[in-house]
Design an enzyme around this catalytic site. Structure first.
Site, PDB file in Angstrom:
ATOM      1  N   LYS A   1      58.834  39.335  35.617  1.00 42.04           N
ATOM      2  CA  LYS A   1      58.417  39.313  37.036  1.00 42.04           C
ATOM      3  C   LYS A   1      60.026  39.211  37.689  1.00 42.04           C
ATOM      4  O   LYS A   1      60.446  40.004  38.791  1.00 42.04           O
ATOM      5  CB  LYS A   1      57.513  38.273  37.571  1.00 42.04           C
ATOM      6  CG  LYS A   1      56.250  38.608  37.080  1.00 42.04           C
ATOM      7  CD  LYS A   1      55.528  39.706  37.672  1.00 42.04           C
ATOM      8  CE  LYS A   1      54.197  40.059  37.306  1.00 42.04           C
ATOM      9  NZ  LYS A   1      53.640  41.224  37.715  1.00 42.04           N
TER      10      LYS A   1
ATOM     11  N   SER B   1      55.200  36.835  41.456  1.00 45.35           N
ATOM     12  CA  SER B   1      54.237  35.585  41.256  1.00 45.35           C
ATOM     13  C   SER B   1      54.998  34.405  41.576  1.00 45.35           C
ATOM     14  O   SER B   1      56.155  34.304  41.563  1.00 45.35           O
ATOM     15  CB  SER B   1      53.868  35.683  39.633  1.00 45.35           C
ATOM     16  OG  SER B   1      53.392  34.358  39.285  1.00 45.35           O
TER      17      SER B   1
ATOM     18  N   TYR C   1      56.453  36.262  30.284  1.00 44.87           N
ATOM     19  CA  TYR C   1      55.897  36.999  31.362  1.00 44.87           C
ATOM     20  C   TYR C   1      56.722  36.559  32.742  1.00 44.87           C
ATOM     21  O   TYR C   1      56.965  37.570  33.495  1.00 44.87           O
ATOM     22  CB  TYR C   1      54.492  36.180  31.479  1.00 44.87           C
ATOM     23  CG  TYR C   1      53.823  36.537  32.682  1.00 44.87           C
ATOM     24  CD1 TYR C   1      53.153  38.054  33.145  1.00 44.87           C
ATOM     25  CD2 TYR C   1      53.679  35.604  33.753  1.00 44.87           C
ATOM     26  CE1 TYR C   1      52.776  38.206  34.321  1.00 44.87           C
ATOM     27  CE2 TYR C   1      53.011  35.844  34.928  1.00 44.87           C
ATOM     28  CZ  TYR C   1      52.704  37.289  35.404  1.00 44.87           C
ATOM     29  OH  TYR C   1      52.173  37.575  36.197  1.00 44.87           O
TER      30      TYR C   1
HETATM   31  P1  NAD Z   1      44.672  42.505  35.737  1.00 43.05           P
HETATM   32  O1  NAD Z   1      45.032  42.549  34.046  1.00 43.05           O
HETATM   33  O2  NAD Z   1      43.087  42.354  36.118  1.00 43.05           O
HETATM   34  O3  NAD Z   1      45.201  43.863  36.051  1.00 43.05           O
HETATM   35  C1  NAD Z   1      46.280  44.617  35.561  1.00 43.05           C
HETATM   36  C2  NAD Z   1      45.862  46.017  35.306  1.00 43.05           C
HETATM   37  O4  NAD Z   1      47.052  46.781  34.781  1.00 43.05           O
HETATM   38  C3  NAD Z   1      44.721  45.963  34.191  1.00 43.05           C
HETATM   39  O5  NAD Z   1      43.812  46.751  34.696  1.00 43.05           O
HETATM   40  C4  NAD Z   1      45.515  46.585  32.921  1.00 43.05           C
HETATM   41  O6  NAD Z   1      44.604  47.425  32.181  1.00 43.05           O
HETATM   42  C5  NAD Z   1      46.573  47.610  33.589  1.00 43.05           C
HETATM   43  N1  NAD Z   1      47.573  47.843  32.833  1.00 43.05           N
HETATM   44  C6  NAD Z   1      48.484  46.855  32.273  1.00 43.05           C
HETATM   45  N2  NAD Z   1      49.443  47.525  31.683  1.00 43.05           N
HETATM   46  C7  NAD Z   1      49.519  48.772  31.972  1.00 43.05           C
HETATM   47  C8  NAD Z   1      49.978  50.031  31.621  1.00 43.05           C
HETATM   48  N3  NAD Z   1      51.312  50.032  30.725  1.00 43.05           N
HETATM   49  N4  NAD Z   1      49.637  51.230  32.219  1.00 43.05           N
HETATM   50  C9  NAD Z   1      48.637  51.394  32.864  1.00 43.05           C
HETATM   51  N5  NAD Z   1      47.728  50.252  33.091  1.00 43.05           N
HETATM   52  C10 NAD Z   1      48.438  49.080  32.680  1.00 43.05           C
HETATM   53  O7  NAD Z   1      45.438  41.399  36.210  1.00 43.05           O
HETATM   54  P2  NAD Z   1      45.396  40.784  37.730  1.00 43.05           P
HETATM   55  O8  NAD Z   1      45.242  39.370  37.882  1.00 43.05           O
HETATM   56  O9  NAD Z   1      44.667  41.851  38.488  1.00 43.05           O
HETATM   57  O10 NAD Z   1      47.211  41.091  38.261  1.00 43.05           O
HETATM   58  C11 NAD Z   1      47.512  42.098  38.912  1.00 43.05           C
HETATM   59  C12 NAD Z   1      49.095  41.987  38.790  1.00 43.05           C
HETATM   60  O11 NAD Z   1      49.272  40.764  39.693  1.00 43.05           O
HETATM   61  C13 NAD Z   1      49.958  41.858  37.493  1.00 43.05           C
HETATM   62  O12 NAD Z   1      50.936  42.513  37.532  1.00 43.05           O
HETATM   63  C14 NAD Z   1      50.125  40.220  37.579  1.00 43.05           C
HETATM   64  O13 NAD Z   1      51.361  40.088  36.559  1.00 43.05           O
HETATM   65  C15 NAD Z   1      50.236  40.099  38.927  1.00 43.05           C
HETATM   66  N6  NAD Z   1      49.791  38.463  39.274  1.00 43.05           N
HETATM   67  C16 NAD Z   1      48.663  37.928  38.882  1.00 43.05           C
HETATM   68  C17 NAD Z   1      48.413  36.713  39.033  1.00 43.05           C
HETATM   69  C18 NAD Z   1      47.067  36.118  38.545  1.00 43.05           C
HETATM   70  O14 NAD Z   1      47.061  34.940  38.544  1.00 43.05           O
HETATM   71  N7  NAD Z   1      46.080  36.950  38.456  1.00 43.05           N
HETATM   72  C19 NAD Z   1      49.226  35.769  39.574  1.00 43.05           C
HETATM   73  C20 NAD Z   1      50.452  36.354  40.045  1.00 43.05           C
HETATM   74  C21 NAD Z   1      50.571  37.667  39.698  1.00 43.05           C
HETATM   75  N1  UFG Z   2      44.146  23.883  33.682  1.00 38.42           N
HETATM   76  C1  UFG Z   2      43.260  23.177  32.950  1.00 38.42           C
HETATM   77  N2  UFG Z   2      42.473  23.566  31.953  1.00 38.42           N
HETATM   78  C2  UFG Z   2      42.290  24.893  31.847  1.00 38.42           C
HETATM   79  C3  UFG Z   2      43.223  25.999  32.662  1.00 38.42           C
HETATM   80  C4  UFG Z   2      44.174  25.386  33.443  1.00 38.42           C
HETATM   81  O1  UFG Z   2      43.366  21.829  33.254  1.00 38.42           O
HETATM   82  O2  UFG Z   2      41.507  25.267  30.761  1.00 38.42           O
HETATM   83  C5  UFG Z   2      44.957  23.361  34.693  1.00 38.42           C
HETATM   84  C6  UFG Z   2      46.703  23.745  34.444  1.00 38.42           C
HETATM   85  O3  UFG Z   2      47.258  22.681  33.491  1.00 38.42           O
HETATM   86  C7  UFG Z   2      47.112  23.894  35.707  1.00 38.42           C
HETATM   87  C8  UFG Z   2      45.987  24.453  36.626  1.00 38.42           C
HETATM   88  O4  UFG Z   2      44.660  23.974  35.737  1.00 38.42           O
HETATM   89  O5  UFG Z   2      47.462  22.583  36.255  1.00 38.42           O
HETATM   90  C9  UFG Z   2      45.952  25.811  36.993  1.00 38.42           C
HETATM   91  O6  UFG Z   2      46.114  26.368  35.672  1.00 38.42           O
HETATM   92  P1  UFG Z   2      45.997  28.354  35.287  1.00 38.42           P
HETATM   93  O7  UFG Z   2      46.143  28.541  34.353  1.00 38.42           O
HETATM   94  O8  UFG Z   2      44.756  28.534  36.013  1.00 38.42           O
HETATM   95  O9  UFG Z   2      47.294  28.776  36.580  1.00 38.42           O
HETATM   96  P2  UFG Z   2      48.686  28.508  36.357  1.00 38.42           P
HETATM   97  O10 UFG Z   2      49.142  27.864  37.377  1.00 38.42           O
HETATM   98  O11 UFG Z   2      49.035  27.943  34.943  1.00 38.42           O
HETATM   99  O12 UFG Z   2      49.033  30.011  36.336  1.00 38.42           O
HETATM  100  C10 UFG Z   2      48.818  31.086  37.019  1.00 38.42           C
HETATM  101  C11 UFG Z   2      48.906  32.325  36.431  1.00 38.42           C
HETATM  102  C12 UFG Z   2      50.390  32.695  36.151  1.00 38.42           C
HETATM  103  C13 UFG Z   2      50.940  32.654  37.318  1.00 38.42           C
HETATM  104  C14 UFG Z   2      50.808  31.460  38.222  1.00 38.42           C
HETATM  105  C15 UFG Z   2      51.450  31.548  39.709  1.00 38.42           C
HETATM  106  O13 UFG Z   2      48.227  32.173  34.943  1.00 38.42           O
HETATM  107  O14 UFG Z   2      50.405  33.881  35.385  1.00 38.42           O
HETATM  108  O15 UFG Z   2      49.345  31.037  38.278  1.00 38.42           O
HETATM  109  O16 UFG Z   2      50.770  32.658  40.088  1.00 38.42           O
HETATM  110  F1  UFG Z   2      52.367  32.867  37.220  1.00 38.42           F
END
Ligand code: NAD
Ligand code: UFG
Length: 338
Positions: free
Chosen positions: A152, A124, A148
């Site tokens: 990572k 991330s 979190y």
């Molecule tokens: P998500 O929660 O939809 O997907 C993660 C999946 O992993 C879920 O289906 C959950 O049930 C499963 N899971 C969690 N722990 C588990 C375990 N111990 N065993 C088996 N399954 C398990 O989230 P996502 O947004 O699809 O994210 C996928 C990956 O990408 C994650 O590692 C997340 O940290 C990373 N990531 C997401 C974002 C974002 O903003 N969505 C940004 C950067 C990185």
């Molecule tokens: N924000 C609002 N109102 C809301 C939610 C968010 O104003 O209700 C703002 C935040 O302050 C930020 C922007 O919208 O400026 C984006 O916020 P998000 O929560 O959508 O995303 P973040 O950038 O905070 O974080 C996300 C994931 C993290 C990941 C990161 C980088 O939640 O897990 O992107 O990949 F690490």
């Protein structure tokens, strides 16, 4: 070629599974449904007309994970499984360390034992902490600002140590910026539990009339309009980045790290305006204090992914909002079956 997808029922995984199946890969998925349900797997099967071999298991349960490695001849692994809510990770850090770190260690040990040494890991942009300048390149200093993010960073460091000890591994660390949107069919998308933490899922629920008003977390940041700026990336572009990474692993690249973003930053106000266009209505909002831990601005330099993977994000913010709204409108209760 058989790809094991951990966290295979989740948001990014479901879009990646669809692209993997369309590209001719076999998908073996494992998930414990802690943040997802079987319906996403079914819908991907319907959309592609192909089957996913699914195992309901927790990757923290090593014996359960071992069974999968024993039964399937896996070529590569895409490791999505993990808990991802930043706020929750601050209140229950041990759960995050246990799930994300123990799960990953189990996976890596089994991969080593079964000689499956091709891995794509979901990292991330959070590993850059608060970047001093933008755009962010892969060689920027790394830090963590919450548990979190620390999971990572620790996993990335484990992977670098593992590769240093054994160069027969091929590992692609993908640092996602802010994935949003949904498949354009409107059949799969993000289905957060309860009130969404992230901006676009929250805006989607306001657009659908489920939530009353958007809260803009601060308008006094040092950004053009005072609100936070992020690099939002369409989840389908992100999914396609994984296909490129899997292809890259076939060339024995060793350990490689790529930013996956668009290279363009949008403010909270700009996201709201684009969403208003997509849903064709005005969206109520109010400015509230900053959310603790938020940074002002980040966006990616994804040149390296373009040069080495031949990958570039193609879908702009309008498309991200349109596809998000289509998914929200077609599925007001998400996948329903939890
Ligand atoms: P998500 O929660 O939809 O997907 C993660 C999946 O992993 C879920 O289906 C959950 O049930 C499963 N899971 C969690 N722990 C588990 C375990 N111990 N065993 C088996 N399954 C398990 O989230 P996502 O947004 O699809 O994210 C996928 C990956 O990408 C994650 O590692 C997340 O940290 C990373 N990531 C997401 C974002 C974002 O903003 N969505 C940004 C950067 C990185
Ligand atoms: N924000 C609002 N109102 C809301 C939610 C968010 O104003 O209700 C703002 C935040 O302050 C930020 C922007 O919208 O400026 C984006 O916020 P998000 O929560 O959508 O995303 P973040 O950038 O905070 O974080 C996300 C994931 C993290 C990941 C990161 C980088 O939640 O897990 O992107 O990949 F690490």
């Amino acid at each position: 070629m058989k790809i094991l997808v951990t966290g295979g029922a989740g948001y990014i995984a479901s879009h990646t599974n669809l692209e993997l199946l369309n590209a001719g890969y076999e998908v073996i998925a494992v998930d414990n449904f802690s943040n997802s349900c079987m319906e996403s797997i079914r819908r991907v099967e319907t959309l592609t007309g192909k089957k996913i071999k699914f195992y309901e298991a927790d990757i923290v349960d090593r014996d359960a994970l071992r069974t999968i490695f024993e039964k399937e001849k896996i070529d590569s692994v895409i490791h999505f499984a993990g808990l991802k809510a930043v706020g929750e990770s601050c209140s229950i850090p041990l759960k995050y360390f246990h799930n994300n770190l123990t799960g990953t260690i189990n996976l890596l040990e089994l991969m080593q034992e079964f000689d499956v040494k091709n891995l794509v890991f979901s990292s991330s942009a959070t590993v850059y902490g608060e970047p001093k300048t933008v755009p962010v390149t892969e060689d920027f200093p790394l830090s963590a600002t919450n548990p979190y993010g620390r999971t990572k960073l620790i996993i990335e460091e484990m992977l670098r140590d593992l590769y240093a000890s054994d160069s027969t591994w091929n590992i692609a660390i993908l640092r996602y910026f802010n994935p949003i949107g949904a498949h354009e069919s409107g059949e799969i998308g993000e289905d957060p539990n309860g009130i969404p933490n992230n901006l676009v899922p929250y805006v989607a629920k306001v657009a659908a009339g489920v939530l009353e008003q958007i809260q803009v977390f601060g308008d006094d940041y040092d950004t053009p309009d005072g609100t936070g700026v992020r690099d939002y990336i369409h989840v389908v572009d992100l999914a396609l980045g994984h296909i490129k990474a899997i292809e890259k692993l076939q060339q024995n690249p060793g350990l490689v790290t790529y930013n996956l973003g668009t290279g363009v930053g949008y403010s909270v106000f700009e996201v709201i305006k684009n969403y208003e266009k997509a849903c064709n209505k005005e969206l109520p909002y109010r400015v509230t204090p900053r959310r603790p831990g938020d940074i002002a601005i980040t966006y990616a330099d994804s040149t390296k992914a373009y040069e080495e993977l031949g990958w570039k994000a193609e879908r702009g913010i309008e498309k991200m909002c349109e596809d998000s709204y289509r998914w929200q409108s077609k599925n007001p209760k998400g996948y329903q079956i939890k």
